[in-house]
Scaffold this active site. Structure first.
Site, PDB file in Angstrom:
ATOM      1  N   ALA A   1      24.383   1.878 -55.387  1.00 40.01           N
ATOM      2  CA  ALA A   1      23.463   1.433 -54.749  1.00 40.01           C
ATOM      3  C   ALA A   1      21.855   0.431 -55.419  1.00 40.01           C
ATOM      4  O   ALA A   1      22.117   1.264 -56.509  1.00 40.01           O
ATOM      5  CB  ALA A   1      23.091   2.625 -53.361  1.00 40.01           C
TER       6      ALA A   1
ATOM      7  N   GLY B   1      27.928   3.699 -55.721  1.00 40.40           N
ATOM      8  CA  GLY B   1      28.463   2.567 -54.863  1.00 40.40           C
ATOM      9  C   GLY B   1      29.358   1.491 -55.472  1.00 40.40           C
ATOM     10  O   GLY B   1      30.080   0.919 -54.973  1.00 40.40           O
TER      11      GLY B   1
ATOM     12  N   GLU C   1      32.406   2.795 -55.890  1.00 42.91           N
ATOM     13  CA  GLU C   1      32.808   3.633 -54.703  1.00 42.91           C
ATOM     14  C   GLU C   1      33.332   1.895 -53.586  1.00 42.91           C
ATOM     15  O   GLU C   1      34.657   1.629 -53.128  1.00 42.91           O
ATOM     16  CB  GLU C   1      31.883   3.668 -53.319  1.00 42.91           C
ATOM     17  CG  GLU C   1      31.749   4.970 -53.618  1.00 42.91           C
ATOM     18  CD  GLU C   1      30.732   5.851 -53.275  1.00 42.91           C
ATOM     19  OE1 GLU C   1      30.271   6.342 -52.154  1.00 42.91           O
ATOM     20  OE2 GLU C   1      29.366   5.405 -53.005  1.00 42.91           O
TER      21      GLU C   1
ATOM     22  N   GLU D   1      26.053  10.099 -58.560  1.00 39.60           N
ATOM     23  CA  GLU D   1      24.937  10.630 -57.377  1.00 39.60           C
ATOM     24  C   GLU D   1      23.671  11.534 -57.779  1.00 39.60           C
ATOM     25  O   GLU D   1      22.698  11.483 -57.507  1.00 39.60           O
ATOM     26  CB  GLU D   1      25.320   9.930 -55.909  1.00 39.60           C
ATOM     27  CG  GLU D   1      25.626   8.335 -56.126  1.00 39.60           C
ATOM     28  CD  GLU D   1      27.470   8.362 -56.116  1.00 39.60           C
ATOM     29  OE1 GLU D   1      27.437   7.022 -55.532  1.00 39.60           O
ATOM     30  OE2 GLU D   1      27.476   8.591 -57.577  1.00 39.60           O
TER      31      GLU D   1
HETATM   32  N1  T1G Z   1      19.247   0.429 -58.921  1.00 36.69           N
HETATM   33  C1  T1G Z   1      17.994  -0.819 -58.728  1.00 36.69           C
HETATM   34  N2  T1G Z   1      17.586  -0.515 -59.857  1.00 36.69           N
HETATM   35  C2  T1G Z   1      18.220  -0.053 -60.949  1.00 36.69           C
HETATM   36  C3  T1G Z   1      19.516   0.760 -61.042  1.00 36.69           C
HETATM   37  C4  T1G Z   1      20.211   0.680 -59.624  1.00 36.69           C
HETATM   38  N3  T1G Z   1      20.931   1.263 -59.033  1.00 36.69           N
HETATM   39  N4  T1G Z   1      20.186   0.838 -62.026  1.00 36.69           N
HETATM   40  C5  T1G Z   1      19.489   0.350 -63.010  1.00 36.69           C
HETATM   41  N5  T1G Z   1      18.631  -0.372 -62.380  1.00 36.69           N
HETATM   42  C6  T1G Z   1      17.084  -1.076 -63.114  1.00 36.69           C
HETATM   43  C7  T1G Z   1      16.186  -0.638 -63.623  1.00 36.69           C
HETATM   44  O1  T1G Z   1      15.206   1.050 -62.708  1.00 36.69           O
HETATM   45  C8  T1G Z   1      15.558  -0.770 -65.238  1.00 36.69           C
HETATM   46  O2  T1G Z   1      14.802  -1.503 -64.390  1.00 36.69           O
HETATM   47  C9  T1G Z   1      16.924  -2.036 -65.150  1.00 36.69           C
HETATM   48  O3  T1G Z   1      17.573  -1.913 -63.635  1.00 36.69           O
HETATM   49  C10 T1G Z   1      17.836  -1.613 -66.408  1.00 36.69           C
HETATM   50  O4  T1G Z   1      18.118  -0.157 -66.377  1.00 36.69           O
HETATM   51  C11 T1G Z   1      26.250   5.088 -51.711  1.00 36.69           C
HETATM   52  C12 T1G Z   1      23.761   6.013 -53.127  1.00 36.69           C
HETATM   53  C13 T1G Z   1      23.213   0.888 -65.381  1.00 36.69           C
HETATM   54  C14 T1G Z   1      23.797   2.345 -66.945  1.00 36.69           C
HETATM   55  O5  T1G Z   1      22.984   5.945 -60.239  1.00 36.69           O
HETATM   56  O6  T1G Z   1      22.687   4.848 -64.715  1.00 36.69           O
HETATM   57  O7  T1G Z   1      25.571   4.664 -55.639  1.00 36.69           O
HETATM   58  O8  T1G Z   1      12.511  -0.967 -66.165  1.00 36.69           O
HETATM   59  O9  T1G Z   1      16.791  -0.235 -68.088  1.00 36.69           O
HETATM   60  O10 T1G Z   1      19.965   1.290 -70.333  1.00 36.69           O
HETATM   61  O11 T1G Z   1      27.363   6.270 -53.451  1.00 36.69           O
HETATM   62  O12 T1G Z   1      20.655   1.594 -65.173  1.00 36.69           O
HETATM   63  O13 T1G Z   1      13.982  -2.923 -66.335  1.00 36.69           O
HETATM   64  O14 T1G Z   1      12.485  -2.678 -64.385  1.00 36.69           O
HETATM   65  O15 T1G Z   1      18.516   2.256 -66.974  1.00 36.69           O
HETATM   66  O16 T1G Z   1      21.032  -0.598 -69.564  1.00 36.69           O
HETATM   67  C15 T1G Z   1      24.020   4.761 -58.463  1.00 36.69           C
HETATM   68  C16 T1G Z   1      21.938   4.020 -62.227  1.00 36.69           C
HETATM   69  C17 T1G Z   1      23.580   4.701 -57.157  1.00 36.69           C
HETATM   70  C18 T1G Z   1      23.189   4.008 -61.851  1.00 36.69           C
HETATM   71  C19 T1G Z   1      22.065   0.317 -67.496  1.00 36.69           C
HETATM   72  N6  T1G Z   1      24.203   4.775 -59.343  1.00 36.69           N
HETATM   73  N7  T1G Z   1      21.437   3.105 -63.974  1.00 36.69           N
HETATM   74  O17 T1G Z   1      21.185   1.653 -68.304  1.00 36.69           O
HETATM   75  O18 T1G Z   1      19.689   0.100 -68.327  1.00 36.69           O
HETATM   76  S1  T1G Z   1      22.996   5.507 -56.243  1.00 36.69           S
HETATM   77  C20 T1G Z   1      23.619   4.700 -60.907  1.00 36.69           C
HETATM   78  C21 T1G Z   1      21.575   2.871 -64.628  1.00 36.69           C
HETATM   79  C22 T1G Z   1      24.521   5.469 -55.179  1.00 36.69           C
HETATM   80  C23 T1G Z   1      26.121   5.614 -52.889  1.00 36.69           C
HETATM   81  C24 T1G Z   1      24.498   6.233 -53.495  1.00 36.69           C
HETATM   82  C25 T1G Z   1      21.502   2.358 -65.552  1.00 36.69           C
HETATM   83  C26 T1G Z   1      22.594   1.787 -66.233  1.00 36.69           C
HETATM   84  P1  T1G Z   1      13.364  -2.155 -65.508  1.00 36.69           P
HETATM   85  P2  T1G Z   1      18.091   0.444 -67.662  1.00 36.69           P
HETATM   86  P3  T1G Z   1      20.461   0.625 -69.375  1.00 36.69           P
END
Ligand code: T1G
Length: 694
Positions: A72, A111, A114, A134
């Protein structure tokens, strides 16, 4: 098969193309294909387009760029939710009357997984990873993940993935049934289309939500066993327990009911304090990497070989980080025995990691193969970066830097691993202060993620940029710190330790102070930490000079865990018990110093040990030692075990209320160290009802 990616059609991040009778749904929402509102809408539109087009017999969902949907869009959290909601999107995909294949590369997370689970089939390249992180945001999968994952991958696997948030690789995904086919790297879409053509006529469509056999065969004790195994790891966190509860529901409720309960639990966590703190921390960690005021055209210096001076515990641990990243290391020691001991310990640490299955024997040999141990200081001449990890004494540091100044090649970065000393003074002692920077690793250096990169007054921008970039490359979380005694972390630690020791004299016990910190969520309290690190660190080594409780303990050989005794007594399994000997020493010392002993409340301990840290953090901010408040939080979470579900000291201070903190400090001021002074920034923000982190 022609490449189907040319010529975009709409401004939506979702585009569709037909290849034969397969509709390819392509997401292009950089940087990580987060499931923003536009992406969600685009997915629903694409499924409806596929259903409406009789010439379409199957669908492939895939993403442009580095990764499949990474979850998400976290930046949308806390804002009014926009339709379509993700649960509705995934249910729409699963309800599609034509087979839908998810084609996964990079990371299918949260997500994103999912969405993949709602597809009827999943194919992936071997390098792909998939997970439900999450819980690391204080949440749980809120779009059917806790109900579909156990049905597809099995209950135990779903428990591990949901409650720990750690991803699994595609091969492991294939082994547990999450992935239906592994596809060659770099040929994902053509093979996914081929797979879709293979299954286009298979009916009924395999819907994850309708699979029962893996949940029916589940042994109910798996949940309690799992919680017991992870009790220490989940201590203080709300989300892991909720994840376990949700997966458990999948084994006792029909999908639809379980999904409704899951959503309720998701919203409960989403509106809770812990998730707010962990979401804040997600972005704080990423912000820490950004260097303010760096000239735009700054380029990092190339680093092909690293030199490390000192093969002690720190030198060895530091070297391992570079070896593990495939960067050759020249490590220098004064004597052969010390050199052999140091390199021997590095191999032992690697073999211990391999014995836990986290490295292969080949990887151990490969890493150790990058190491060049030597007694010859001049061998450092071909290193691009040299890190000294010698005894923590200014004269010793200056002597080493003086020798480096003579032999290091032009442009080599000269770094000190000092934990407290003045980087400017070290830099001023040689002819190339611009090449000097602090790289403060935390012990054990091959494990702890934090790296304080200390910017000296003369440190060149490209030197700072290089050190920060390298920190990320060796899987550390680098944070910029200015020059002061103890930089960010240790500077805030000092007032805490001083007040903790004063509280002992006034009537608190080591176990009381430590209990308050452990209940707060710290891995250990000030005195357990002192015993682990060594009560004798920084001790003047003169047993006849007893000026404080620590001197008194050191004088009688109570140096901590390594001696089986410190502030606590330790058994053979290093379990601490309160020590009547120490209690007597404390009471005698209090009498000698004329300190009146009294009942000490837990709240007083919080105010004098944690509130003072906040005050020091505010001073660090107002002096520009830290670039931003969230950097201080990253330092404390990754360097000192501050519970991430409290966001870090500065985020916690905001949630506690700065006015309340000022009140508490006012209440305690008379009892605190005589040179205590308020941070103006803290006073101003408290008065104006402002916060540090927003
Ligand atoms: N949403 C918005 N921005 C995101 C993002 C996300 N999910 N993931 C990364 N970014 C932005 C981050 O802030 C950075 O921005 C840029 O992308 C690069 O990220 C309903 C509720 C995918 C493994 O928890 O683990 O789904 O600093 O530096 O090292 O069930 O990002 O450049 O401005 O980390 O290559 C669940 C979170 C959400 C994954 C890549 N998903 N992301 O790592 O790059 S909750 C997560 C990561 C959800 C549903 C629920 C990592 C990555 P900026 P980065 P990276």
């Amino acid at each position: 098969m022609t490449d189907v990616r040319d010529a975009p059609t709409t401004t939506s991040p979702i585009s569709t193309r037909k290849h034969g009778d397969v509709l390819i749904v392509l997401s292009n929402n950089p940087p990580v294909n987060a499931l923003s509102t536009a992406v969600r809408q685009g997915l629903v539109d694409a499924i409806e387009q596929a259903e409406a087009d009789d010439s379409v017999h199957a669908v492939v969902i895939t993403c442009e760029g580095n990764t499949f949907f990474a979850g998400a869009d976290i930046t949308e959290f806390g804002k009014p939710p926009q339709q379509p909601w993700l649960p509705a999107v995934v249910d729409r995909i699963e309800a599609c009357t034509k087979p839908v294949v998810a084609a996964i590369h990079g990371t299918a997370l949260g997500g994103g997984l999912e969405v993949a689970l709602s597809c009827h089939y999943r194919v992936a390249v071997p390098s792909a990873k998939m997970g439900t992180p999450e819980v690391k945001l204080g949440l749980l999968p809120g779009a059917g993940g806790t109900q579909r994952l156990p049905r597809v991958a099995g209950v135990r696997k779903a428990l591990e993935m949901c409650a720990t948030g750690n991803p699994i690789g595609a091969k492991e995904g294939f082994a547990c049934g999450l992935i239906d086919r592994l596809i060659e790297e770099d040929d994902l879409i053509p093979h996914a289309v081929g797979y879709a053509e293979e299954v286009r006529d298979v009916r009924p469509l395999p819907k994850s939500s309708e699979r029962e056999y893996k949940i029916n065969e589940c042994d109910p004790s798996v949940f309690d066993d799992f919680l017991k195994e992870n009790a220490r790891r989940f201590r203080g966190f709300e989300a892991p327990l909720k994840n376990v509860e949700a997966v458990k529901l999948a084994c006792s409720r029909p999908y639809a009911e379980g999904a409704i309960e899951e959503r309720k639990m998701f919203m409960e966590l989403m509106t809770g304090q812990q998730s707010a703190a962990q979401r804040y921390f997600f972005f704080a960690e990423r912000k820490a990497n950004k260097i303010e005021g760096l000239p735009e055209n700054t380029e990092p210096r190339p680093i092909h070989r690293v030199g490390v001076i000192g093969a002690g515990t720190m030198g060895g641990g530091i070297s391992m980080n570079f070896l593990s990243a495939g960067i050759p290391v020249t490590i220098v020691e004064m004597g052969q025995e010390a050199l052999d001991r140091g390199t021997g310990l590095m191999r032992k640490n690697y073999e211990a990691t391999a014995s836990k299955g986290r490295m292969t024997a080949e990887q151990v040999e490969k890493a150790m193969g990058y190491l060049q141990p030597t007694l010859d200081f001049a061998a450092l001449a071909d290193c691009d970066l040299i890190i000294e990890a010698v005894y923590e004494n200014m004269d010793v540091k200056k002597e080493v830097f003086g020798r480096l100044d003579k032999i290091a090649k032009p442009g080599a970065i000269l770094a000190s691993n000092t934990s407290y000393l003045n980087i400017n003074e070290i830099a001023a002692s040689i002819s190339r202060p611009a090449d000097v920077v602090g790289m403060h690793f935390f012990s054990p250096a091959n494990v702890m993620k934090l790296l304080e990169v200390v910017r000296g007054d003369k440190t060149a921008p490209d030197v700072l940029l290089t050190a920060m970039g390298l920190g990320k490359k060796i899987r550390k979380v680098p944070v910029v710190a200015g020059v002061c005694h103890g930089f960010i972390g240790n500077r805030m630690l000092m007032p805490r330790q001083i007040e903790a020791t004063k509280l002992l004299l006034e009537g608190a016990t080591p176990e009381q102070v430590d209990r308050v910190h452990v209940d707060f969520g710290m891995p250990m309290g000030p005195f357990q930490m002192a015993d682990l690190a060594g009560v004798d660190i920084g001790w003047h080594r003169d047993p006849n000079r007893v000026e404080n409780v620590r001197d008194a303990l050191c004088a009688i050989d109570r140096w901590g865990q390594k001696k089986g005794a410190g502030f606590y007594d330790y058994d053979e399994r290093r379990r601490p018990t309160p020590s009547p000997v120490v209690q007597q020493i404390i009471e005698d010392f209090a009498k000698k110093q004329g300190v009146e002993r009294r009942e000490i409340s837990d709240q007083e301990i919080v105010e004098r040990t944690l509130y003072t840290m906040i005050n020091e953090g505010a001073k660090i901010l107002e002096e520009g030692i830290a670039q931003r408040a969230s950097d201080i939080d990253v330092v404390w979470v990754y360097g000192y075990g501050w519970p991430v579900y409290r966001g870090g000291p500065m985020f916690w201070a905001d949630s506690e209320g700065l006015a309340k903190i000022v009140d508490g400090l006012n209440r305690q001021e008379a009892r605190m160290r005589s040179d205590f002074s308020f941070s103006k920034l803290l006073l101003n923000k408290a008065e104006n009802g402002e916060k540090f982190t927003s």
